[in-house]
Design a protein around this motif. Structure first.
Motif, mmCIF file in Angstrom:
data_model
loop_
_atom_site.group_PDB
_atom_site.id
_atom_site.type_symbol
_atom_site.label_atom_id
_atom_site.label_comp_id
_atom_site.label_asym_id
_atom_site.label_seq_id
_atom_site.Cartn_x
_atom_site.Cartn_y
_atom_site.Cartn_z
ATOM 1 N N LEU A 1 31.575 18.499 -9.497
ATOM 2 C CA LEU A 1 30.475 17.831 -10.189
ATOM 3 C C LEU A 1 29.668 16.991 -9.206
ATOM 4 O O LEU A 1 30.225 16.398 -8.272
ATOM 5 N N ASP A 2 28.370 16.933 -9.415
ATOM 6 C CA ASP A 2 27.491 16.101 -8.605
ATOM 7 C C ASP A 2 27.727 14.640 -8.986
ATOM 8 O O ASP A 2 27.405 14.221 -10.103
ATOM 9 N N GLU A 3 28.257 13.861 -8.057
ATOM 10 C CA GLU A 3 28.614 12.476 -8.356
ATOM 11 C C GLU A 3 27.412 11.543 -8.409
ATOM 12 O O GLU A 3 27.570 10.348 -8.657
ATOM 13 N N GLY A 4 26.225 12.092 -8.220
ATOM 14 C CA GLY A 4 25.012 11.305 -8.426
ATOM 15 C C GLY A 4 24.692 11.092 -9.898
ATOM 16 O O GLY A 4 23.850 10.258 -10.242
ATOM 17 N N TYR A 5 25.364 11.856 -10.776
ATOM 18 C CA TYR A 5 25.228 11.655 -12.225
ATOM 19 C C TYR A 5 26.334 10.708 -12.687
ATOM 20 O O TYR A 5 27.516 10.980 -12.451
ATOM 21 N N PHE A 6 25.950 9.626 -13.346
ATOM 22 C CA PHE A 6 26.959 8.741 -13.927
ATOM 23 C C PHE A 6 27.483 9.343 -15.228
ATOM 24 O O PHE A 6 28.683 9.385 -15.482
ATOM 25 N N MET A 7 26.561 9.823 -16.045
ATOM 26 C CA MET A 7 26.907 10.411 -17.338
ATOM 27 C C MET A 7 25.729 11.275 -17.780
ATOM 28 O O MET A 7 24.571 10.913 -17.555
ATOM 29 N N MET B 1 18.392 12.654 -16.406
ATOM 30 C CA MET B 1 17.253 13.555 -16.605
ATOM 31 C C MET B 1 16.396 13.626 -15.340
ATOM 32 O O MET B 1 15.987 14.705 -14.906
ATOM 33 N N TRP B 2 16.132 12.452 -14.764
ATOM 34 C CA TRP B 2 15.288 12.417 -13.563
ATOM 35 C C TRP B 2 15.987 13.089 -12.397
ATOM 36 O O TRP B 2 15.357 13.839 -11.646
ATOM 37 N N ARG B 3 17.279 12.869 -12.243
ATOM 38 C CA ARG B 3 18.006 13.508 -11.147
ATOM 39 C C ARG B 3 17.988 15.026 -11.315
ATOM 40 O O ARG B 3 17.763 15.767 -10.353
ATOM 41 N N TYR B 4 18.216 15.493 -12.536
ATOM 42 C CA TYR B 4 18.203 16.933 -12.770
ATOM 43 C C TYR B 4 16.820 17.512 -12.484
ATOM 44 O O TYR B 4 16.694 18.568 -11.843
ATOM 45 N N TYR B 5 15.795 16.812 -12.938
ATOM 46 C CA TYR B 5 14.427 17.285 -12.698
ATOM 47 C C TYR B 5 14.141 17.394 -11.200
ATOM 48 O O TYR B 5 13.597 18.402 -10.726
ATOM 49 N N THR B 6 14.501 16.373 -10.441
ATOM 50 C CA THR B 6 14.183 16.390 -9.008
ATOM 51 C C THR B 6 14.974 17.466 -8.268
ATOM 52 O O THR B 6 14.516 17.959 -7.225
ATOM 53 N N LYS B 7 16.134 17.857 -8.781
ATOM 54 C CA LYS B 7 16.931 18.900 -8.121
ATOM 55 C C LYS B 7 16.445 20.307 -8.453
ATOM 56 O O LYS B 7 16.457 21.193 -7.593
ATOM 57 N N TRP B 8 16.029 20.521 -9.698
ATOM 58 C CA TRP B 8 15.840 21.895 -10.154
ATOM 59 C C TRP B 8 14.445 22.225 -10.689
ATOM 60 O O TRP B 8 14.149 23.416 -10.865
ATOM 61 N N SER B 9 13.600 21.240 -10.956
ATOM 62 C CA SER B 9 12.347 21.535 -11.670
ATOM 63 C C SER B 9 11.084 21.028 -10.997
ATOM 64 O O SER B 9 9.999 21.164 -11.561
#
Length: 287
Positions: A188-194, A243-251
């Motif tokens: 798991l990407d540890e940059g996500y808290f939850m 949400m922002w982390r996911y967006y910056t990685k994939w979108s």
């Protein structure tokens, strides 16, 4: 099996009790990672379920960090990543292990989820896009227009949830995967808290060339939100950071879409914080 808990003692007792009572076809180990709970969750496990191994964390670093720690402490060929607010009314592990062994091209497998009342929960989804901000599970647009194509695509409501099917991603409340795939994907990407760590991991599993499969021949009961209700404001902030982390990685596409996405996430977060604050204030005044 790795279970991360944070002040989830009542759910945890039910989860482990039904797991040990109903699993008969395979041998398994349980690693409970306690994220600095204050409700005696770790003590409960050691006292009532001595077969489980407990890892006590000094601080709550989030779900991804704790899950990775639990996986590193485990030895099984298949990793089950399970929320404490799930329970078992049948032997779930045996058919899922069998399916993964028979299908080496499957990188993640998720069972059917139902609520305590038997209602089917939408535990498999399409990957989120820009329309998901408006047409997600709890949005007003989805409530008013449940049949719109954007909500149907994301929530997979055109699917009867009774047949095995390849999907984009699975709810992290209960996922099984070969350990080799978990390791190959980097955990798991540890940059996500939850939140969103499940979507992110499924992205990487797909990109590594594996399938992600919804498998309703196995079924679990899930109390949605049972693991996250203790700190609603913190969870709202954590969700939007994810949400922002996911967006910056994939979108990401360009500066304008970045600005629009960031503004939308901030506004949504602010609205939900204000709404929840008003509900809590109103509830106190009524009491």
């Amino acid at each position: 099996m790795v279970i991360v808990t944070y002040n989830s003692a009542p759910y945890l007792r039910d989860c482990l009790g039904t797991l040990y009572a109903r699993t008969a076809g395979v041998s398994f180990e349980v690693i409970v990672v306690d994220n600095a709970s204050a409700d005696g969750s770790a003590d409960l496990v050691e006292r009532e379920f001595p077969a489980a191994h407990v890892l006590r964390r000094a601080a709550n670093a989030g779900l991804a960090v704790a899950t990775n720690e639990g996986v590193r402490a485990s030895a099984g060929e298949i990793v089950f990543w399970v929320n404490p607010d799930t329970r078992f009314d049948s032997d779930v592990l045996t058919p899922m292990v069998r399916y993964l062994r028979e299908h080496p091209d499957v990188g993640a497998l998720g069972p059917k989820h139902v609520g305590p009342d038997g209602t089917v929960q939408l535990s498999c989804r399409g990957f989120p896009g820009f329309s998901t901000a408006i047409f997600n599970r709890y949005s007003l647009a989805t409530r008013l227009l449940p049949g719109n194509r954007f909500s149907r695509r994301y929530l997979m409501t055109d699917f009867d949830h009774e047949t095995v099917r390849d999907v984009d991603w699975l709810s992290g409340a209960f996922i099984a995967m070969p350990r080799r795939v978990f390791d190959e994907a980097g955990g798991l990407d540890e940059g996500y808290f939850m939140y969103n760590e499940d979507v992110d991991l499924c992205q990487r599993i797909h990109r590594a060339g594996y399938r992600v499969v919804y498998y309703p021949e196995a079924r679990i009961i899930h109390h949605i939100g049972g693991s996250t209700r203790q700190a609603p404001f913190r969870m709202i902030v954590a969700r939007h950071r994810s949400m922002w982390r996911y967006y910056t990685k994939w979108s990401r596409k360009n500066l304008l879409t970045d600005i629009a996405a960031f503004a939308g996430i901030i506004l949504r977060c602010a609205y939900l914080l204000a709404w929840n604050g008003a509900l809590r204030l109103f509830g106190r005044h009524r009491a």
